[in-house]
Write a protein that holds these residues in place. Structure first.
Motif, mmCIF file in Angstrom:
data_model
loop_
_atom_site.group_PDB
_atom_site.id
_atom_site.type_symbol
_atom_site.label_atom_id
_atom_site.label_comp_id
_atom_site.label_asym_id
_atom_site.label_seq_id
_atom_site.Cartn_x
_atom_site.Cartn_y
_atom_site.Cartn_z
ATOM 1 N N VAL A 37 0.821 -1.213 0.000
ATOM 2 C CA VAL A 37 0.000 0.000 0.000
ATOM 3 C C VAL A 37 0.856 1.265 0.000
ATOM 4 O O VAL A 37 0.683 2.134 -0.857
ATOM 5 N N HIS A 38 1.754 1.370 0.935
ATOM 6 C CA HIS A 38 2.563 2.589 1.089
ATOM 7 C C HIS A 38 3.286 3.018 -0.196
ATOM 8 O O HIS A 38 3.207 4.189 -0.572
ATOM 9 N N PRO A 39 3.979 2.103 -0.885
ATOM 10 C CA PRO A 39 4.705 2.549 -2.088
ATOM 11 C C PRO A 39 3.798 3.124 -3.180
ATOM 12 O O PRO A 39 4.233 3.957 -3.963
ATOM 13 N N VAL A 40 2.558 2.716 -3.204
ATOM 14 C CA VAL A 40 1.640 3.158 -4.257
ATOM 15 C C VAL A 40 0.997 4.504 -3.925
ATOM 16 O O VAL A 40 0.779 5.321 -4.809
ATOM 17 N N VAL A 51 -5.641 13.312 -3.128
ATOM 18 C CA VAL A 51 -6.918 12.603 -3.065
ATOM 19 C C VAL A 51 -7.414 12.660 -1.634
ATOM 20 O O VAL A 51 -6.681 12.371 -0.698
ATOM 21 N N TRP A 52 -8.655 13.043 -1.435
ATOM 22 C CA TRP A 52 -9.212 13.148 -0.086
ATOM 23 C C TRP A 52 -10.468 12.314 0.103
ATOM 24 O O TRP A 52 -10.886 12.052 1.223
ATOM 25 N N ASP A 53 -11.092 11.865 -0.998
ATOM 26 C CA ASP A 53 -12.369 11.156 -0.882
ATOM 27 C C ASP A 53 -12.257 9.661 -1.136
ATOM 28 O O ASP A 53 -13.265 8.973 -1.224
ATOM 29 N N GLY A 54 -11.065 9.135 -1.238
ATOM 30 C CA GLY A 54 -10.872 7.700 -1.427
ATOM 31 C C GLY A 54 -10.235 7.393 -2.770
ATOM 32 O O GLY A 54 -10.583 7.995 -3.779
ATOM 33 N N PHE A 55 -9.308 6.470 -2.764
ATOM 34 C CA PHE A 55 -8.658 6.050 -3.999
ATOM 35 C C PHE A 55 -9.592 5.134 -4.776
ATOM 36 O O PHE A 55 -10.321 4.339 -4.183
ATOM 37 N N ASP A 56 -9.540 5.240 -6.081
ATOM 38 C CA ASP A 56 -10.320 4.348 -6.933
ATOM 39 C C ASP A 56 -9.818 2.923 -6.704
ATOM 40 O O ASP A 56 -8.618 2.645 -6.859
ATOM 41 N N ILE A 64 -1.033 -1.934 -7.165
ATOM 42 C CA ILE A 64 -0.386 -2.824 -6.192
ATOM 43 C C ILE A 64 0.046 -4.118 -6.876
ATOM 44 O O ILE A 64 1.180 -4.567 -6.707
ATOM 45 N N VAL A 65 -0.827 -4.699 -7.662
ATOM 46 C CA VAL A 65 -0.514 -5.960 -8.338
ATOM 47 C C VAL A 65 0.617 -5.773 -9.343
ATOM 48 O O VAL A 65 1.509 -6.611 -9.447
ATOM 49 N N SER A 66 0.619 -4.666 -10.060
ATOM 50 C CA SER A 66 1.638 -4.449 -11.086
ATOM 51 C C SER A 66 3.030 -4.226 -10.510
ATOM 52 O O SER A 66 4.022 -4.456 -11.178
ATOM 53 N N ARG A 67 3.122 -3.808 -9.265
ATOM 54 C CA ARG A 67 4.438 -3.557 -8.686
ATOM 55 C C ARG A 67 4.794 -4.564 -7.595
ATOM 56 O O ARG A 67 5.697 -4.361 -6.818
ATOM 57 N N ARG A 68 4.077 -5.675 -7.532
ATOM 58 C CA ARG A 68 4.314 -6.678 -6.489
ATOM 59 C C ARG A 68 5.728 -7.214 -6.576
ATOM 60 O O ARG A 68 6.058 -8.016 -7.412
ATOM 61 N N ARG A 69 6.550 -6.722 -5.723
ATOM 62 C CA ARG A 69 7.912 -7.200 -5.605
ATOM 63 C C ARG A 69 8.422 -6.819 -4.229
ATOM 64 O O ARG A 69 7.885 -5.915 -3.588
ATOM 65 N N LYS A 70 9.451 -7.472 -3.807
ATOM 66 C CA LYS A 70 10.032 -7.118 -2.516
ATOM 67 C C LYS A 70 10.709 -5.764 -2.633
ATOM 68 O O LYS A 70 11.303 -5.450 -3.657
ATOM 69 N N PRO A 71 10.613 -4.952 -1.589
ATOM 70 C CA PRO A 71 11.250 -3.636 -1.650
ATOM 71 C C PRO A 71 12.767 -3.779 -1.730
ATOM 72 O O PRO A 71 13.344 -4.652 -1.103
ATOM 73 N N TRP A 72 13.375 -2.914 -2.500
ATOM 74 C CA TRP A 72 14.825 -2.961 -2.635
ATOM 75 C C TRP A 72 15.506 -2.064 -1.611
ATOM 76 O O TRP A 72 16.709 -2.064 -1.472
ATOM 77 N N PHE A 73 14.719 -1.287 -0.902
ATOM 78 C CA PHE A 73 15.281 -0.367 0.075
ATOM 79 C C PHE A 73 14.362 -0.295 1.286
ATOM 80 O O PHE A 73 13.151 -0.236 1.143
ATOM 81 N N ARG A 74 14.930 -0.321 2.448
ATOM 82 C CA ARG A 74 14.176 -0.140 3.687
ATOM 83 C C ARG A 74 14.742 1.076 4.411
ATOM 84 O O ARG A 74 15.952 1.257 4.467
ATOM 85 N N LEU A 75 13.852 1.868 4.947
ATOM 86 C CA LEU A 75 14.304 3.000 5.748
ATOM 87 C C LEU A 75 15.056 2.482 6.970
ATOM 88 O O LEU A 75 14.744 1.414 7.485
ATOM 89 N N PRO A 76 16.037 3.231 7.459
ATOM 90 C CA PRO A 76 16.912 2.712 8.505
ATOM 91 C C PRO A 76 16.303 2.636 9.906
ATOM 92 O O PRO A 76 16.933 2.111 10.794
ATOM 93 N N TRP A 77 15.112 3.163 10.129
ATOM 94 C CA TRP A 77 14.545 3.071 11.466
ATOM 95 C C TRP A 77 13.464 1.979 11.500
ATOM 96 O O TRP A 77 12.888 1.639 10.478
ATOM 97 N N PRO A 78 13.179 1.466 12.678
ATOM 98 C CA PRO A 78 12.210 0.373 12.798
ATOM 99 C C PRO A 78 10.818 0.786 12.306
ATOM 100 O O PRO A 78 10.341 1.877 12.593
ATOM 101 N N GLU A 79 10.191 -0.115 11.579
ATOM 102 C CA GLU A 79 8.878 0.194 11.025
ATOM 103 C C GLU A 79 7.815 0.357 12.108
ATOM 104 O O GLU A 79 6.814 1.010 11.887
ATOM 105 N N ASP A 80 8.027 -0.243 13.274
ATOM 106 C CA ASP A 80 7.049 -0.069 14.350
ATOM 107 C C ASP A 80 6.915 1.388 14.758
ATOM 108 O O ASP A 80 5.917 1.788 15.325
#
Length: 103
Positions: A37-40, A51-56, A64-80
């Motif tokens: 979700v986030h990358p898209v 967009v404020w009223d909802g994504f199509d 999401i389906v077209s870019r389904r792949r593992k991320p090549w980069f992770r931000l350096p801080w914990p995702e939590d």
């Protein structure tokens, strides 16, 4: 989860309720959020006229389906600690434990 990236105040409890009812474990929900979700949709938070009223839904799913792949980069801080997961995770856990989330 894409509602968390709209140009409005998120409906945290509504998103948390949908996630809590899903069959996915907490780590899987975190991966869905950050890897699918986030990358898209994250740039919508930076847009002047976002967009404020909802994504199509068709657009969102196809992106999401077209870019389904593992991320090549992770931000350096914990995702939590990253927005919006630090807000969403405790609400999902509370709902799954039968508690009423406070927000």
């Amino acid at each position: 989860m894409s509602d968390l990236y709209l140009d409005t105040e998120p409906s945290w409890n509504r998103v948390a309720e949908q996630c809590a009812r899903s069959p996915f474990a907490i780590p899987a929900l975190q991966r869905i959020l950050f890897d699918e979700v986030h990358p898209v949709v994250h740039l919508n938070l930076w847009s002047v006229a976002g967009v404020w009223d909802g994504f199509d839904e068709d657009w969102l799913v196809s992106r999401i389906v077209s870019r389904r792949r593992k991320p090549w980069f992770r931000l350096p801080w914990p995702e939590d600690r990253r927005y919006p997961w630090r807000e969403l995770k405790p609400l999902i856990i509370a709902l799954r434990q039968g508690d009423e989330p406070v927000r």
